[in-house]
Motif scaffolding. Sequence first.
Motif, PDB file in Angstrom:
ATOM      1  N   VAL A   1       0.804  -1.157  -0.060  1.00  0.00           N
ATOM      2  CA  VAL A   1       0.004  -0.023  -0.243  1.00  0.00           C
ATOM      3  C   VAL A   1       0.998   1.375   0.002  1.00  0.00           C
ATOM      4  O   VAL A   1       1.932   1.400   0.990  1.00  0.00           O
ATOM      5  N   GLN A   2       0.594   2.090  -0.867  1.00  0.00           N
ATOM      6  CA  GLN A   2       1.612   3.277  -1.220  1.00  0.00           C
ATOM      7  C   GLN A   2       1.159   4.248  -0.235  1.00  0.00           C
ATOM      8  O   GLN A   2      -0.359   4.878  -0.328  1.00  0.00           O
ATOM      9  N   LEU A   3       1.950   4.914   0.406  1.00  0.00           N
ATOM     10  CA  LEU A   3       1.339   6.184   1.542  1.00  0.00           C
ATOM     11  C   LEU A   3       1.675   7.515   0.935  1.00  0.00           C
ATOM     12  O   LEU A   3       2.347   7.664  -0.143  1.00  0.00           O
ATOM     13  N   ASP A   4       0.813   8.372   1.324  1.00  0.00           N
ATOM     14  CA  ASP A   4       0.939   9.898   0.692  1.00  0.00           C
ATOM     15  C   ASP A   4       1.788  10.708   1.675  1.00  0.00           C
ATOM     16  O   ASP A   4       1.453  11.074   2.689  1.00  0.00           O
ATOM     17  N   ARG A   5       3.037  11.179   1.162  1.00  0.00           N
ATOM     18  CA  ARG A   5       3.905  12.252   1.887  1.00  0.00           C
ATOM     19  C   ARG A   5       3.224  13.422   2.282  1.00  0.00           C
ATOM     20  O   ARG A   5       3.545  13.987   3.240  1.00  0.00           O
ATOM     21  N   GLU A   6       2.394  13.765   1.730  1.00  0.00           N
ATOM     22  CA  GLU A   6       1.748  14.938   1.988  1.00  0.00           C
ATOM     23  C   GLU A   6       0.632  14.880   3.306  1.00  0.00           C
ATOM     24  O   GLU A   6       0.487  15.890   3.873  1.00  0.00           O
ATOM     25  N   LYS A   7       0.362  13.586   3.738  1.00  0.00           N
ATOM     26  CA  LYS A   7      -0.232  13.400   4.820  1.00  0.00           C
ATOM     27  C   LYS A   7       0.953  13.479   6.233  1.00  0.00           C
ATOM     28  O   LYS A   7       0.444  12.965   7.379  1.00  0.00           O
ATOM     29  N   CYS A   8       2.284  13.499   6.006  1.00  0.00           N
ATOM     30  CA  CYS A   8       3.241  13.524   6.943  1.00  0.00           C
ATOM     31  C   CYS A   8       3.363  14.807   7.635  1.00  0.00           C
ATOM     32  O   CYS A   8       3.122  15.889   6.640  1.00  0.00           O
ATOM     33  N   CYS A   9       3.949  14.924   8.526  1.00  0.00           N
ATOM     34  CA  CYS A   9       4.201  16.438   9.336  1.00  0.00           C
ATOM     35  C   CYS A   9       5.934  16.356   9.497  1.00  0.00           C
ATOM     36  O   CYS A   9       6.536  15.379  10.000  1.00  0.00           O
ATOM     37  N   PHE A  10       6.535  17.191   8.502  1.00  0.00           N
ATOM     38  CA  PHE A  10       8.020  17.382   8.583  1.00  0.00           C
ATOM     39  C   PHE A  10       8.351  18.660   8.985  1.00  0.00           C
ATOM     40  O   PHE A  10       8.609  19.625   8.272  1.00  0.00           O
ATOM     41  N   PRO A  11       8.327  18.850  10.462  1.00  0.00           N
ATOM     42  CA  PRO A  11       8.734  20.329  11.025  1.00  0.00           C
ATOM     43  C   PRO A  11       9.988  20.595  10.960  1.00  0.00           C
ATOM     44  O   PRO A  11      10.781  20.007  11.512  1.00  0.00           O
ATOM     45  N   PRO A  12      10.422  21.886  10.452  1.00  0.00           N
ATOM     46  CA  PRO A  12      11.794  22.387  10.405  1.00  0.00           C
ATOM     47  C   PRO A  12      11.945  22.894  12.103  1.00  0.00           C
ATOM     48  O   PRO A  12      13.327  23.090  12.281  1.00  0.00           O
TER      49      PRO A  12
END
Length: 243
Positions: free
Chosen positions: A97-108
Amino acid sequence: MSHVRFPKMDLKTTYDVEHMRSESRIQHDLWPLDEIDPKKAKFPCCLVWTPLPVVSWLAPFIGHVGICREDGAILDFSGSNFVNVEDFAFGAVARYVQLDREKCCFPPNLAGHTCKRGYQHAAYGTAVTWDDALSSSVRHFERKSYNLFTCNSHSFVANCLNRLCYSGSMDWNMLNVAALVLFKGRWVDSMSIIRSFLPFTLVLCLGLVLVGWPFLVGLFSFPLLLIGWFLLGTYCVKTLLES
């Protein structure tokens, strides 16, 4: 001393430009992914699954899982203090199942969280890219002892998803990782379906012939006991299971 007053329009324009630059810096690593290629075992940003020997013969929906880097390389926790890279344990990928990186949180930074659980996410361990989160989980599990019932491949994947705060959740565990693959996963090909269910079908038929209907009770008791154990460890005694 004279005070300089800036027009509100100028302030708003400046803010919008800086906001766009900030968003650009945060999103710069979300480059397009390569196509999924089962023949080369490349599954960019996917969860992958394969049946386990013996265990999947008795419960075909239970198996071994891994998570893939952005370049498609598979990472899976398959032994104490060891995470496989590009060598998926127990055979080729059967479901993904491919996941969507847009649904991740990458806080600087702490103020840059896009999820609603910023402090909890920061305390757990954040990442600035997908691969950075996976690398942190690899380092964490290289100091863990493998145990099918308390700390397994699902624990590793759940840890990765929690670092990513995937879908805004910090509650990933063995059960919802398994459910995600079970209900959202796609079969690689028809041979993968046969490889996953044929052993179970043979065991079922052989048991019915040799033992009869009581064998069916024992066979279905096994997955029910496993599910009960994981429910107990996930929601009742939370210190039992690793995630």
